[in-house]
Design a protein around this motif. Structure first.
Motif, PDB file in Angstrom:
ATOM      1  N   LEU A  81       0.796  -1.235   0.000  1.00 43.69           N
ATOM      2  CA  LEU A  81       0.000   0.000   0.000  1.00 43.69           C
ATOM      3  C   LEU A  81       0.825   1.280   0.000  1.00 43.69           C
ATOM      4  O   LEU A  81       0.394   2.295  -0.544  1.00 43.69           O
ATOM      5  N   PHE A  82       1.983   1.255   0.613  1.00 47.17           N
ATOM      6  CA  PHE A  82       2.770   2.473   0.816  1.00 47.17           C
ATOM      7  C   PHE A  82       4.142   2.333   0.149  1.00 47.17           C
ATOM      8  O   PHE A  82       4.668   1.236   0.021  1.00 47.17           O
ATOM      9  N   CYS A  83       4.719   3.457  -0.228  1.00 42.57           N
ATOM     10  CA  CYS A  83       6.054   3.403  -0.824  1.00 42.57           C
ATOM     11  C   CYS A  83       7.077   3.112   0.280  1.00 42.57           C
ATOM     12  O   CYS A  83       6.852   3.419   1.455  1.00 42.57           O
ATOM     13  N   PHE A 148      -8.124  17.217   6.747  1.00 37.47           N
ATOM     14  CA  PHE A 148      -7.880  15.841   6.332  1.00 37.47           C
ATOM     15  C   PHE A 148      -7.478  15.708   4.869  1.00 37.47           C
ATOM     16  O   PHE A 148      -6.771  14.778   4.509  1.00 37.47           O
ATOM     17  N   ARG A 149      -7.874  16.631   4.028  1.00 39.14           N
ATOM     18  CA  ARG A 149      -7.431  16.579   2.633  1.00 39.14           C
ATOM     19  C   ARG A 149      -5.915  16.759   2.581  1.00 39.14           C
ATOM     20  O   ARG A 149      -5.204  16.048   1.881  1.00 39.14           O
ATOM     21  N   LYS A 150      -5.411  17.726   3.347  1.00 43.97           N
ATOM     22  CA  LYS A 150      -3.960  17.945   3.408  1.00 43.97           C
ATOM     23  C   LYS A 150      -3.276  16.742   4.052  1.00 43.97           C
ATOM     24  O   LYS A 150      -2.241  16.285   3.581  1.00 43.97           O
ATOM     25  N   SER A 151      -3.878  16.208   5.110  1.00 40.27           N
ATOM     26  CA  SER A 151      -3.302  15.038   5.774  1.00 40.27           C
ATOM     27  C   SER A 151      -3.211  13.864   4.814  1.00 40.27           C
ATOM     28  O   SER A 151      -2.204  13.156   4.773  1.00 40.27           O
ATOM     29  N   PHE A 152      -4.261  13.642   4.021  1.00 40.22           N
ATOM     30  CA  PHE A 152      -4.268  12.537   3.064  1.00 40.22           C
ATOM     31  C   PHE A 152      -3.144  12.707   2.044  1.00 40.22           C
ATOM     32  O   PHE A 152      -2.492  11.739   1.662  1.00 40.22           O
ATOM     33  N   SER A 153      -2.906  13.950   1.650  1.00 31.59           N
ATOM     34  CA  SER A 153      -1.859  14.198   0.656  1.00 31.59           C
ATOM     35  C   SER A 153      -0.462  13.925   1.219  1.00 31.59           C
ATOM     36  O   SER A 153       0.490  13.768   0.463  1.00 31.59           O
ATOM     37  N   GLU A 154      -0.334  13.863   2.540  1.00 33.74           N
ATOM     38  CA  GLU A 154       0.959  13.572   3.173  1.00 33.74           C
ATOM     39  C   GLU A 154       1.313  12.086   3.110  1.00 33.74           C
ATOM     40  O   GLU A 154       2.473  11.718   3.254  1.00 33.74           O
ATOM     41  N   ILE A 155       0.312  11.234   2.917  1.00 36.50           N
ATOM     42  CA  ILE A 155       0.553   9.793   2.861  1.00 36.50           C
ATOM     43  C   ILE A 155       1.194   9.453   1.517  1.00 36.50           C
ATOM     44  O   ILE A 155       0.685   9.836   0.474  1.00 36.50           O
ATOM     45  N   ARG A 156       2.311   8.758   1.567  1.00 37.95           N
ATOM     46  CA  ARG A 156       2.996   8.368   0.330  1.00 37.95           C
ATOM     47  C   ARG A 156       2.656   6.913   0.015  1.00 37.95           C
ATOM     48  O   ARG A 156       3.210   5.991   0.608  1.00 37.95           O
ATOM     49  N   PHE A 157       1.708   6.746  -0.899  1.00 32.72           N
ATOM     50  CA  PHE A 157       1.259   5.413  -1.283  1.00 32.72           C
ATOM     51  C   PHE A 157       2.196   4.806  -2.313  1.00 32.72           C
ATOM     52  O   PHE A 157       2.994   5.493  -2.947  1.00 32.72           O
ATOM     53  N   SER A 158       2.039   3.500  -2.510  1.00 30.66           N
ATOM     54  CA  SER A 158       2.810   2.797  -3.541  1.00 30.66           C
ATOM     55  C   SER A 158       2.376   3.294  -4.919  1.00 30.66           C
ATOM     56  O   SER A 158       1.315   3.913  -5.070  1.00 30.66           O
ATOM     57  N   ILE A 161      -1.149   2.048  -5.902  1.00 31.64           N
ATOM     58  CA  ILE A 161      -2.248   2.766  -5.239  1.00 31.64           C
ATOM     59  C   ILE A 161      -2.354   4.190  -5.790  1.00 31.64           C
ATOM     60  O   ILE A 161      -3.444   4.697  -6.030  1.00 31.64           O
ATOM     61  N   ASN A 162      -1.219   4.843  -6.026  1.00 29.56           N
ATOM     62  CA  ASN A 162      -1.255   6.190  -6.616  1.00 29.56           C
ATOM     63  C   ASN A 162      -1.893   6.184  -7.995  1.00 29.56           C
ATOM     64  O   ASN A 162      -2.603   7.119  -8.359  1.00 29.56           O
ATOM     65  N   ASP A 163      -1.642   5.139  -8.773  1.00 32.26           N
ATOM     66  CA  ASP A 163      -2.269   5.031 -10.092  1.00 32.26           C
ATOM     67  C   ASP A 163      -3.792   4.955  -9.959  1.00 32.26           C
ATOM     68  O   ASP A 163      -4.520   5.584 -10.725  1.00 32.26           O
ATOM     69  N   VAL A 164      -4.275   4.218  -8.982  1.00 35.37           N
ATOM     70  CA  VAL A 164      -5.722   4.119  -8.744  1.00 35.37           C
ATOM     71  C   VAL A 164      -6.282   5.477  -8.304  1.00 35.37           C
ATOM     72  O   VAL A 164      -7.314   5.932  -8.808  1.00 35.37           O
ATOM     73  N   ILE A 165      -5.585   6.142  -7.391  1.00 36.74           N
ATOM     74  CA  ILE A 165      -6.032   7.458  -6.916  1.00 36.74           C
ATOM     75  C   ILE A 165      -6.064   8.449  -8.078  1.00 36.74           C
ATOM     76  O   ILE A 165      -7.035   9.199  -8.242  1.00 36.74           O
TER      77      ILE A 165
END
Length: 172
Positions: A81-83, A148-158, A161-165
């Motif tokens: 899920l995460f990088c 929470f929008r800013k908080s979500f942007s702080e998460i570095r997904f794999s 997952i980024n492709d799906v987002i």
């Protein structure tokens, strides 16, 4: 509506005012052992509190026996899920928490930041909170430097997952 999922606070120094002992640092710990949604909410809440109190956060991503294999409640590894750089920077292993002192804010009710500071100096390692609004745990109103929008942007997904987002964000 903000809900906290199991978030713990590991000792701190907050903002420009030395609220906490200079030798301590306050770190919120997102630690859930149930489904993906609750785990992500815990991470978002940990990031939210860390940004609003100028602290840090860490994440525990435990895998549980039967729950991990249940087709309706499958929990994948953090690596899927995460990088890797995000995992290296923010994740800690659950086994490293076993010897720590935990103060359960969920059972104690809301405390002030000053009380939090005093408790952090008594050797408590973690202040645990679960699902609730911030005022259930901390009496002081936070400055809301972050949402929470800013908080979500702080998460570095794999990448996967980024492709799906990215795909979902491109939909009309």
């Amino acid at each position: 509506k903000l809900h906290l999922s199991r978030i713990s606070i590991l000792q701190t120094t907050a903002k420009d005012t030395p609220l906490f002992n200079k030798n301590n640092t306050l770190t919120f710990l997102a630690s859930r052992s149930d489904g993906l949604g609750e785990r992500l909410r815990a991470i978002l809440n940990a990031i939210y509190f860390s940004e609003n109190l100028s602290c840090s956060y860490r994440i525990v991503w435990p895998l549980r026996g039967g729950m991990d294999t249940n087709e309706f409640h499958h929990i994948t590894t953090a690596e899927e899920l995460f990088c890797q750089s995000y995992i290296n920077e923010f994740f800690i292993e659950e086994k490293n928490l076993a010897s720590k002192k935990v103060y359960d804010l969920d059972k104690k009710g809301p405390i002030s930041l000053a009380t939090l500071s005093n408790l952090s100096e008594t050797g408590i390692d973690y202040f645990k909170v679960q699902q609730s609004t911030p005022n259930k745990y901390i009496k002081n109103k936070l400055e809301n430097k972050s949402d929470f929008r800013k908080s979500f942007s702080e998460i570095r997904f794999s990448k996967k997952i980024n492709d799906v987002i990215d795909y979902v964000n491109s939909l009309p």
